[in-house]
Design a protein around this motif. Structure first.
Motif, short mmCIF file in Angstrom:
data_model
loop_
_atom_site.label_atom_id
_atom_site.label_comp_id
_atom_site.label_asym_id
_atom_site.label_seq_id
_atom_site.Cartn_x
_atom_site.Cartn_y
_atom_site.Cartn_z
N GLY A 90 0.80 -1.22 0.00
CA GLY A 90 0.00 0.00 0.00
C GLY A 90 0.83 1.26 0.00
N ARG A 91 2.09 1.15 0.39
CA ARG A 91 2.94 2.32 0.48
C ARG A 91 3.57 2.72 -0.86
NH1 ARG A 91 7.64 4.27 -0.14
NH2 ARG A 91 8.46 5.80 1.32
N LEU A 101 2.21 -3.12 -11.82
CA LEU A 101 1.13 -3.54 -12.71
C LEU A 101 1.67 -3.89 -14.09
CD1 LEU A 101 -1.58 -0.89 -11.66
CD2 LEU A 101 -1.47 -3.31 -11.02
N ALA A 102 2.63 -3.09 -14.57
CA ALA A 102 3.21 -3.38 -15.88
C ALA A 102 3.95 -4.71 -15.87
CB ALA A 102 4.15 -2.25 -16.30
N ARG A 170 -3.16 5.92 -5.76
CA ARG A 170 -1.84 5.52 -6.28
C ARG A 170 -1.92 4.19 -7.02
NH1 ARG A 170 0.87 4.78 -1.45
NH2 ARG A 170 -0.41 6.07 -0.10
N TRP A 171 -2.75 3.27 -6.54
CA TRP A 171 -2.75 1.92 -7.12
C TRP A 171 -3.81 1.74 -8.21
CZ3 TRP A 171 0.33 -2.15 -7.30
CH2 TRP A 171 1.34 -2.27 -6.33
N ALA A 172 -4.94 2.39 -8.03
CA ALA A 172 -6.09 2.01 -8.85
C ALA A 172 -6.47 3.07 -9.87
CB ALA A 172 -7.28 1.70 -7.94
N GLY A 173 -5.59 4.04 -10.07
CA GLY A 173 -5.94 5.13 -10.98
C GLY A 173 -6.32 4.66 -12.37
N GLY A 174 -5.70 3.58 -12.82
CA GLY A 174 -5.97 3.11 -14.18
C GLY A 174 -6.91 1.92 -14.24
#
Lengths: 400, 387
Positions: A90-91, A101-102, A170-174
């Motif tokens: 989460g950090r 993710l990539a 930060r994590w789920a923007g896309g």
């Protein structure tokens, strides 16, 4: 290429240790059902997170080089569903999250964030700081966290792993909202299998495979926390990290003080409780607007209107602290005795092996060789001759 | 105008702060979609400003170096994605900051992984050449920095390292000067412990590092030597710091003194921060020494450990003086030197600003060395490909 990756990125203190223990313990059964929990050691996901986040962690980072890429590679090579889970993910910064993710390729990512109300998270995070050798007082911890400038390392870490809207930014923007699962931890007093059941729902797994209650992290009471803080002050400069992990965190805290909590539960002072409730209410409104998939109830993230009784751990009852100290001392003595028995046993093994070695070295030829080697230390001719002999013979650890 | 314009200006080598950029265009606002953090942007600006070789344009392909910095996430603990001031920010997340007001420690969190990506891989160590048969043999003990320097100087003069009929040198320094050498040696071997923490641990254990217990080292060496060869083959040399100890040792052996590079605290601190990254490839950090500018400012003993250090240093001096008085071995220099710590006015911690300056120089040097353009590639997602 995996069809789907369940990426569980936090938050800490939401039953993640028990979940990860269960996933690791049942990884073969999971694989049989087409679900990969990658890694050949229990902390593989933790090391992957350290690697991804470039975080030092008391020397453990030395084992983390390449750990994230190994996890990602295993996921890419798996044909069905894979799970990656660690609460410190989460950090991650936006760039680190994007890299993660990539690295998973074209796989569909389902992000999972487990969350618990701030009135329980704040004391739990303070306790976690104590379990990582810190000595900060509870009042100072709360002040640091509530300081809007977030200028201290304590505050920066806390918000980086607990501020739900920001973690998801930060994590789920896309990701589409339906790819983001927010799982709420049920209120205190709920049946223990509710949380496992929610994780199972999030992951689409049999709840029996996620029963890790025997590995749930210990929760310390007021007196036990006060004791640990004082102990940290004494041990800090003299006890190396690897010993602290074994003897304090595992032996004293997890196996002893945390399993028999005898003092009051850690809670928040009333004003801080009210502040946490107000902040949580704003978060819940934001999360609701984002239309994520929710397992549980977002309202569970809002602390109760009436704060529970507060007992100040910075002014803990000395009698209760002494009682906790005696329990710690008893556990330490017993562990010391157990290790002493192990040592005696090992000395016996060593003596036995030395006897066998002496018997093997008692031949005339071996003694002659020894004399020659000793002579080589003071006699140039003998030394030269020995060198020539060794070059002709070639190196062998079995010869002198 | 948004931060995007400022980023483009920085990539072109401009060194204007975000503050002055906004002042020139009051309508400038932070671009909320930009991924670059205040720390990354400020580091690019410092590279443009701080390049000792001249303006940023001198650095080849500065825009690509800027892209590398902007794609490198900060390592270690600290703020997460701090946005630049004037951002239209959400009510959560790290508070916005003026990039030029960020502390050096925050900029180092970006500079260190950038440097790690740019430094060349450590060369594969060549097998040690077989020592010559002939030549005076020596073994050096004691303060590790001085011992290495003396060994290098003797080897350069044809001496041979080895115990057979060797001349043994035991080198002693005051506790603070010696500990600086021990600290540098440990960091070179991978330690991440800082200067203050090193003292804290030492004090708590009430122990002097074995190489710095000069009289005890000399006693051990003496016990190993055959009795008839003791005196001429063991020399104890003391000096107030690394340079004077090395000079005294070489003078005692009638070898001309050479140049000595003392441990440079910011370079050691930078190595220490590189060590704290999860391990990737082994790095060649020799460039960090080459960029050392000016005189070396030594570090002092942190105040709360000073009385303890003074007591232990005095004990070392007394023990050596007693051994020297007994005529066990020749002592070159005044044994009481071991008890004289540096003054209390010296800095007792490495200033992160000094370490940052060293990091900026090292990044510029590594970039100029031309290794990175061919070997380091970065995607816009921040993925790093190790050279």
């Amino acid at each position: 290429m995996a069809q789907r990756v369940l990426l569980h990125v936090g938050t800490p203190k939401t039953g993640t240790s028990a979940l990860q223990h269960a996933l690791f313990a049942h990884r073969e059964a999971l694989a049989a059902e087409g679900v990969l929990y990658p890694g050949d050691r229990f902390d593989a996901h933790f090391l992957g997170a350290l690697d991804l986040l470039q975080l030092p962690w008391g020397g453990l980072e030395a084992e983390a080089g390449g750990a994230w890429d190994r996890l990602a590679s295993a996921v890419r090579d798996w044909p069905e569903t894979a799970i990656i889970s660690h609460e410190i993910l989460g950090r991650a910064t936006r760039q680190q999250a994007a890299r993660a993710l990539a690295s998973l390729g074209e796989t569909r990512v389902e992000l999972v964030l487990s969350a618990r109300d701030l009135a329980r998270q704040l004391p739990a995070e303070w306790q976690e700081n104590l379990k990582h050798r810190r000595t900060i007082a509870f009042t100072d911890f709360l002040d640091a966290v509530r300081d809007p400038s977030r200028s201290t390392e304590i505050a920066q870490w806390f918000w980086s792993v607990q501020e739900l809207p920001d973690i998801l930014d930060r994590w789920a923007g896309g990701l589409a909202p339906e790819q983001v699962h927010v799982l709420t931890v049920p209120p205190a007093g709920s049946p223990p299998d509710v949380l496992a059941s929610r994780f199972a729902t999030s992951f689409g797994l049999d709840p029996a495979l996620l029963d890790g209650r025997d590995r749930a992290n210990a929760s310390l009471g007021v007196a036990e926390s006060a004791l640990l803080r004082v102990l940290n002050e004494r041990l800090d400069p003299v006890l190396p990290n690897h010993h602290y992990r074994q003897f304090v965190r595992e032996e004293l805290v997890h196996r002893n003080l945390g399993t028999h909590r005898a003092s009051a539960r850690l809670t928040l002072p009333a004003p801080v409780h009210a502040w946490a409730r107000e902040l949580s209410t704003a978060w819940v409104a934001e999360l609701r607007d984002r239309r994520y998939a929710v397992v549980g109830d977002l309202e569970e993230l809002v602390p109760a209107a009436d704060p529970p009784a507060f007992v100040d751990p910075d002014a803990a009852d000395p009698a209760q602290v002494v009682e906790a100290a005696l329990r710690a001392l008893t556990a330490s003595v017993l562990e010391n005795a157990r290790l002493r028995d192990v040592e005696i046993h090992l000395h016996g093994d060593i003596a036995d092996l030395m006897g066998q070695l002496d018997a093997a070295h008692s031949t005339r030829v071996y003694r002659a060789k020894e004399r020659l080697v000793r002579a080589g230390e003071v006699n140039l001719v003998a030394r030269t001759g020995l060198g020539v002999y060794r070059r002709l013979r070639g190196r062998s650890s079995r010869s002198t | 105008m948004t931060t995007s314009s400022w980023v483009e200006a920085l990539r072109a080598g401009e060194a204007r702060t975000w503050r002055s950029f906004r002042a020139a265009d009051p309508a400038a606002v932070a671009d909320p979609t930009g991924q670059a953090t205040a720390g990354q942007l400020e580091l690019v600006r410092r590279l443009a400003v701080g390049d000792p070789g001249g303006p940023a344009a001198v650095l080849p392909d500065f825009a690509r170096l800027a892209d590398l910095v902007l794609a490198t996430p900060a390592a270690g603990r600290g703020t997460v994605d701090a946005p630049v001031a004037a951002a239209a920010r959400a009510p959560w997340g790290t508070p916005a900051v003026e990039p030029d007001a960020l502390p050096a420690s925050e900029l180092l969190r970006v500079a260190v992984p950038v440097l790690s990506a740019l430094l060349p891989a450590a060369p594969v160590p060549a097998p040690a050449p077989r020592p010559p048969w002939r030549g005076r043999r020596f073994v050096v003990h004691g303060a590790p920095g001085a011992a290495s320097a003396v060994a290098d100087a003797l080897t350069a003069r044809g001496w041979v390292h080895g115990p057979y009929r060797a001349t043994h040198l035991v080198l002693g320094c005051p506790l603070d000067a010696g500990l600086e050498q021990v600290w540098a040696r440990r960091v070179a071997a991978g330690s991440v412990r800082g200067w203050q923490r090193t003292w804290q641990v030492l004090h708590a254990r009430d122990a002097v590092p074995p190489p710095l217990a000069t009289a005890a080292v000399a006693s051990r060496v003496l016990a190993m030597l055959p009795s008839r060869r003791r005196s001429p083959r063991l020399h104890v040399v003391v000096g107030s710091d690394l340079t004077s100890t090395v000079d005294a040792a070489l003078t005692a052996l009638e070898v001309p003194p050479g140049s000595v590079v003392a441990a440079d605290a910011p370079a050691v601190d930078l190595r220490r921060r590189l060590n704290a990254l999860p391990p990737g490839r082994a790095l060649d950090t020799t460039a960090l020494d080459r960029t050392a500018p000016g005189p070396v400012v030594p570090l002092g003993v942190p105040g709360r450990h000073r009385a303890w250090a003074q007591r232990r240093a005095a004990e070392q001096a007394a023990a050596l003086a007693e051994a020297a008085g007994a005529g066990n071995y020749p002592v070159h220099g005044d044994p009481q030197v071991l008890g004289r710590l540096r003054g209390p006015d010296l800095p007792t911690r490495v200033d992160p600003a000094d370490t940052l300056a060293r990091a900026l120089e090292a990044i510029g040097a590594a970039w100029r060395a031309g290794r990175a353009p061919q070997e380091a590639t970065h995607s816009t997602t921040g993925e790093r490909t190790h050279p």
